[in-house]
Design a protein around this motif. Sequence first.
Motif, mmCIF file in Angstrom:
data_model
loop_
_atom_site.group_PDB
_atom_site.id
_atom_site.type_symbol
_atom_site.label_atom_id
_atom_site.label_comp_id
_atom_site.label_asym_id
_atom_site.label_seq_id
_atom_site.Cartn_x
_atom_site.Cartn_y
_atom_site.Cartn_z
ATOM 1 N N TYR A 239 0.782 -1.284 0.011
ATOM 2 C CA TYR A 239 -0.006 -0.034 -0.026
ATOM 3 C C TYR A 239 0.803 1.337 0.157
ATOM 4 C CZ TYR A 239 -4.387 -2.490 0.507
ATOM 5 O OH TYR A 239 -5.517 -3.343 0.304
ATOM 6 N N GLU A 240 2.015 1.163 0.288
ATOM 7 C CA GLU A 240 2.994 2.300 0.362
ATOM 8 C C GLU A 240 3.688 2.551 -0.860
ATOM 9 O OE1 GLU A 240 5.272 3.673 4.203
ATOM 10 O OE2 GLU A 240 6.720 2.430 3.193
ATOM 11 N N THR A 241 3.753 1.661 -1.791
ATOM 12 C CA THR A 241 4.657 1.649 -2.789
ATOM 13 C C THR A 241 3.883 1.122 -4.143
ATOM 14 O OG1 THR A 241 6.695 1.684 -1.552
ATOM 15 C CG2 THR A 241 6.913 1.131 -4.017
ATOM 16 N N TYR A 242 3.578 0.077 -4.039
ATOM 17 C CA TYR A 242 2.985 -0.772 -5.265
ATOM 18 C C TYR A 242 1.767 -0.366 -5.917
ATOM 19 C CZ TYR A 242 7.261 -3.567 -4.701
ATOM 20 O OH TYR A 242 8.282 -3.914 -4.558
ATOM 21 N N LEU A 243 0.616 0.217 -4.834
ATOM 22 C CA LEU A 243 -0.631 0.516 -5.199
ATOM 23 C C LEU A 243 -1.037 1.899 -5.492
ATOM 24 C CD1 LEU A 243 -2.615 -2.362 -3.044
ATOM 25 C CD2 LEU A 243 -1.875 -2.468 -5.456
ATOM 26 N N PRO A 244 -0.452 2.867 -4.549
ATOM 27 C CA PRO A 244 -1.009 4.125 -4.851
ATOM 28 C C PRO A 244 -1.342 4.579 -6.137
ATOM 29 C CG PRO A 244 0.721 4.122 -3.086
ATOM 30 C CD PRO A 244 0.732 2.866 -4.054
ATOM 31 N N ALA A 245 -0.413 4.357 -7.171
ATOM 32 C CA ALA A 245 -0.716 5.008 -8.518
ATOM 33 C C ALA A 245 -1.825 4.199 -9.085
ATOM 34 C CB ALA A 245 0.307 4.755 -9.374
ATOM 35 N N PHE A 246 -2.060 3.090 -8.813
ATOM 36 C CA PHE A 246 -3.258 2.378 -9.394
ATOM 37 C C PHE A 246 -4.660 2.998 -8.491
ATOM 38 C CE2 PHE A 246 -0.304 -0.684 -10.626
ATOM 39 C CZ PHE A 246 -0.535 -1.062 -11.645
ATOM 40 N N GLU A 247 -4.754 3.270 -7.223
ATOM 41 C CA GLU A 247 -5.896 3.805 -6.836
ATOM 42 C C GLU A 247 -6.118 5.179 -7.288
ATOM 43 O OE1 GLU A 247 -7.276 5.258 -2.181
ATOM 44 O OE2 GLU A 247 -5.011 4.548 -2.416
ATOM 45 N N LYS A 248 -4.942 5.975 -7.732
ATOM 46 C CA LYS A 248 -5.420 7.384 -8.224
ATOM 47 C C LYS A 248 -5.757 6.912 -9.701
ATOM 48 C CE LYS A 248 -2.208 10.469 -5.893
ATOM 49 N NZ LYS A 248 -1.397 11.286 -5.941
ATOM 50 N N ALA A 249 -5.341 6.071 -10.400
ATOM 51 C CA ALA A 249 -5.596 5.955 -11.588
ATOM 52 C C ALA A 249 -7.231 5.635 -11.807
ATOM 53 C CB ALA A 249 -5.086 4.843 -12.263
ATOM 54 N N VAL A 250 -7.619 4.828 -10.678
ATOM 55 C CA VAL A 250 -9.134 4.287 -10.610
ATOM 56 C C VAL A 250 -9.843 5.585 -9.942
ATOM 57 C CG1 VAL A 250 -10.882 2.908 -9.494
ATOM 58 C CG2 VAL A 250 -8.570 2.205 -10.547
ATOM 59 N N VAL A 251 -9.538 6.160 -8.879
ATOM 60 C CA VAL A 251 -10.448 6.764 -8.110
ATOM 61 C C VAL A 251 -10.594 8.353 -8.665
ATOM 62 C CG1 VAL A 251 -10.718 8.084 -5.850
ATOM 63 C CG2 VAL A 251 -10.007 5.614 -5.900
ATOM 64 N N ASP A 252 -9.269 8.802 -9.166
ATOM 65 C CA ASP A 252 -9.076 10.161 -9.712
ATOM 66 C C ASP A 252 -9.286 10.333 -11.097
ATOM 67 O OD1 ASP A 252 -8.303 10.792 -6.893
ATOM 68 O OD2 ASP A 252 -6.350 11.108 -7.371
ATOM 69 N N ALA A 253 -8.924 9.269 -12.120
ATOM 70 C CA ALA A 253 -9.003 9.281 -13.209
ATOM 71 C C ALA A 253 -10.016 8.339 -13.915
ATOM 72 C CB ALA A 253 -7.688 8.843 -14.000
ATOM 73 N N ASP A 254 -10.552 7.734 -13.070
ATOM 74 C CA ASP A 254 -11.918 6.757 -13.446
ATOM 75 C C ASP A 254 -11.294 6.128 -14.940
ATOM 76 O OD1 ASP A 254 -14.066 5.408 -13.443
ATOM 77 O OD2 ASP A 254 -15.186 7.177 -14.741
ATOM 78 N N VAL A 255 -10.112 5.229 -14.606
ATOM 79 C CA VAL A 255 -9.593 4.691 -15.825
ATOM 80 C C VAL A 255 -10.670 3.508 -16.288
ATOM 81 C CG1 VAL A 255 -8.230 2.815 -14.465
ATOM 82 C CG2 VAL A 255 -7.520 3.794 -16.833
ATOM 83 N N GLU A 256 -10.516 3.425 -17.520
ATOM 84 C CA GLU A 256 -11.600 2.624 -18.052
ATOM 85 C C GLU A 256 -11.385 0.922 -17.821
ATOM 86 O OE1 GLU A 256 -15.341 1.234 -19.696
ATOM 87 O OE2 GLU A 256 -14.837 2.844 -18.838
ATOM 88 N N ALA A 257 -9.988 0.759 -17.894
ATOM 89 C CA ALA A 257 -9.420 -0.598 -17.710
ATOM 90 C C ALA A 257 -8.289 -0.874 -17.128
ATOM 91 C CB ALA A 257 -9.370 -1.317 -19.294
ATOM 92 N N VAL A 258 -8.121 -2.184 -16.526
ATOM 93 C CA VAL A 258 -6.899 -2.626 -15.844
ATOM 94 C C VAL A 258 -6.272 -3.760 -16.231
ATOM 95 C CG1 VAL A 258 -6.156 -3.098 -13.687
ATOM 96 C CG2 VAL A 258 -7.780 -1.114 -13.678
ATOM 97 N N MET A 259 -5.190 -3.958 -16.653
ATOM 98 C CA MET A 259 -4.464 -5.062 -16.957
ATOM 99 C C MET A 259 -3.761 -5.860 -15.765
ATOM 100 S SD MET A 259 -1.399 -5.902 -19.731
ATOM 101 C CE MET A 259 -2.689 -5.764 -21.242
ATOM 102 N N CYS A 260 -4.292 -7.077 -15.373
ATOM 103 C CA CYS A 260 -3.394 -7.857 -14.435
ATOM 104 C C CYS A 260 -2.213 -8.372 -15.074
ATOM 105 C CB CYS A 260 -4.440 -8.713 -13.658
ATOM 106 S SG CYS A 260 -5.118 -9.826 -15.043
#
Length: 907
Positions: A239-260
């Motif tokens: 949660y400190e390093t690997y996920l914050p950018a993904f959280e912003k992509a979803v919450v702030d930018a409403d990104v349409e898709a995510v690749m696992c």
Amino acid sequence: MKQHTFVTPVATAVKKGLALTLFPVALMLTGCSQSQAPANQAEQSVQQQQADYLNTALPLKDRVKALVDSMTLEEKIAQMYNDAPAIERLGVPAYDYWNEALHGVARAGEATVFPQAIGMAAMWDREFLNDIATVISDEGRAKHHAFKAQGISYRYAGLTYWSPNINIFRDPRWGRGQETYGEDPYLTGELGVAFINGLQGDDDTYLKTAATAKHFAVHNGPEITRHSDNYVVSDKDLYETYLPAFEKAVVDADVEAVMCAYNRVNGMPACGSDMLLKDILRAEYGFDGHVMSDCGAIADFYDRKAHASTRSPAAAAAWAVNSGTDLNCGVGTLSSFANLSFAVQKGFIDESLIDQAVTRLFMTRFKLGMFDPDTSVPYASIPLDSVGSQEHLSMTQQASEKSLVLLKNNGVLPLKPGVKVAVIGPNGDNQDVLLGNYNGLPVNPVTVLDGIENAVGPENVTYAPGSALIADIYGHWQTLDSDVIFHRDEQGQLQPGAQVSYFAVERSKMTDFSHPHFPATMTGSAAATETLSELTIRNMHSPVSGNMLEDYGMVVKAEVVPRESGSYLFDGKGTITLNGKAVEGAVALEAGQSYSLEIQHIFATDPVSNTADNLLREWQLRWVNQSTSLLADAKKAAQNADVIVMAVGISPRIEGEEMPVKLDGFDYGDRSSIALPAEQQALIKAMHKLGKPVVLVNFSGSAMALNWEQDNVDAIVQAFYPGEATGTALARVLWGEVSPSGRLPVTFYRNLEGFAKFDDYDMTNRTYRYFEGEVLYPFGYGLSYTDMQYSALQAPSSLTAGDDLSLSVTLKNAGNYDAEQVTQLYVRMPDAPVRTPNVSLKGFTRSALKSGQEVTVKLSVPADELVYIDNDGKKVPYQGRLEVFVGDGQPGFAKGDKITETIVVVK
């Protein structure tokens, strides 16, 4: 209850000889009583639902539901592949979700090529990055509608872009780090949001394109073992390093898709991780778009050489869909999701989960306006001539200028007018380093040599590559052109250029099932001919039929007359013969002697991968003379120069995604050393011994240990991979038309001593936030030609936890050059009860100041950034002394009037 599905799946199954397996499943899923419905009733139901999904007056959810409800199980499953086939009876066209737009529309012919992502990160400019992404989506829309008009649905023709890559560049050895925005979660998140917003547009009804945040999650090398690795990560690091950018992509930018991602995370394949996809992505972040697998990642579930987490392809497919993976990219291993029919039959998965996945996928296509008239979609009218327009090319030049980072300058820069320049180095005339990976074909590529010759005149420039990049990998390949290729006219006289004949192509059935493909052969007589002055072809239309991306064959015939004797390597696709003998490896050629050259190549579509050869890349035939004394030539070229500009480094041919490169310091796309290759170190030292000023320009997608160079050469510019306008931008910076303003988005280390193993994902001693050793150039570092000074930091003495922090600082350009300046804000949390980063970036902005100008720079840190992550991975509002630093870099590196600081007590 789905009234229409009882006849159609059975009818389809009987037609395909599958009634014994599908008929009972259809009855079980839908009920026996409906199986006797008259055919005309079913047809009427389908027609009504087709009318519903095309009815723009209905809510989007209702339209999508009407379409999905009208599909058979077989049809729904087929829509879960990246190359989804057409459903002709419903009027649904074929569509391939796979497209790329990392730093320009990629692999779809010509497009404006911006700096590679790591170079765009070096701009530290949210607003301009958003402008760049807007240009990329303009060009993507224009291309898509041009393809659509021709009925083309190949890979790279769609509007679903698998960009940006927002993984954290935690280790300088990672070859794909060039695709990211660097090592810092805050910088990556902010730039990711800006890029996603530019791709997706701002229309209230339609997506411009669909962006994809990848690779979720905990994914950044090693490349060679990414299909089998299990990365163990603590909740705190997660949660400190690997996920914050993904959280912003979803919450702030409403990104349409995510690749696992390919890898496992704490024991579970990322594409089958309930923790990642259900608990975090969907539940915590509220993601409502679609999730796709990285290509072949589902097959890794059961591949014995990969994760081997299950033995069954059907179980793997059911597992992935149950966890929330909606789309299977299956290139190479083909589609694992093809096993979903069996998985439903055996009860591994309920059809409702397939409905859920297909609904998410079609929601994206509907948001893109794919089932609405083009006249209703504002982005459908973007003209094709916007691609590579002068405005766009001007923007990529600006981006290149902003991305160049000045690492050292003893006063030699900017260069004086009238100097004679020797351009030396394997990247001096190397187009590869302009482009990085995941790139389009540049419209107007300008190499270092081109740019400097354009700036000062070719009469003032000498050039020599000086060395290979490494071993037998060269940067100075030359395309064969009319200086060395000829054909004979009717009188038998040699004339410049090669004769090319084009042929129709015939396909035969697949016979080699070990490597699935459909053989293609040229047939008949030549349908068209021409003379080429250069052996390069960028033709998206068949010379035989005139149709876009249609198969055709080519036969090139020419006489090659080398100007120098030597041992030549050839590089180009196709069967190449000289004097009737196939070219394999190096060929000895004599200067002035004529050699009969023939090349045969077929530009063919690949139905298996759904790609078109002439869409992905241009065709070229290049060569290089291995016998040349490169170092001696470099010394000769530098003899009369006033200054030596050395273009060195590495290239995307030796660092990148899962590459077949195993050389000293390079490991299948990654790096095992961060030093320059030995050949280039020797070249730099030889040029230094000449006693002339040396300006080193390093090209790389990752950090380099330029230790000797820092101590000995006069100036160093880090270029990353700066886009198609590289040469023009670099010349403008070297001669002072533009003051350098780029800042490093990664730390440049002195060496790899003390680093943990590459596949150790603990963040201890990694990146500027945790590294305890001495570095060569810190994260955020970069020099200028002018003197930027900071003073009068204004901040509250105390702050209530949960409130935003607002600051201002005075910035003055006290130097003689107009320039842009990146202001950086860092915080330290010494009173936190757990380990926190050494310092953390929490704000940045870019300002343009004329010489002598003074401005007030305002910065704000949102309350949700003034938190620390506890050992359980929870965000906790920070309380205590907050150390705040604002200026031209990190505390400890920026000194004097380059940085200001204060303490804010958070209560």
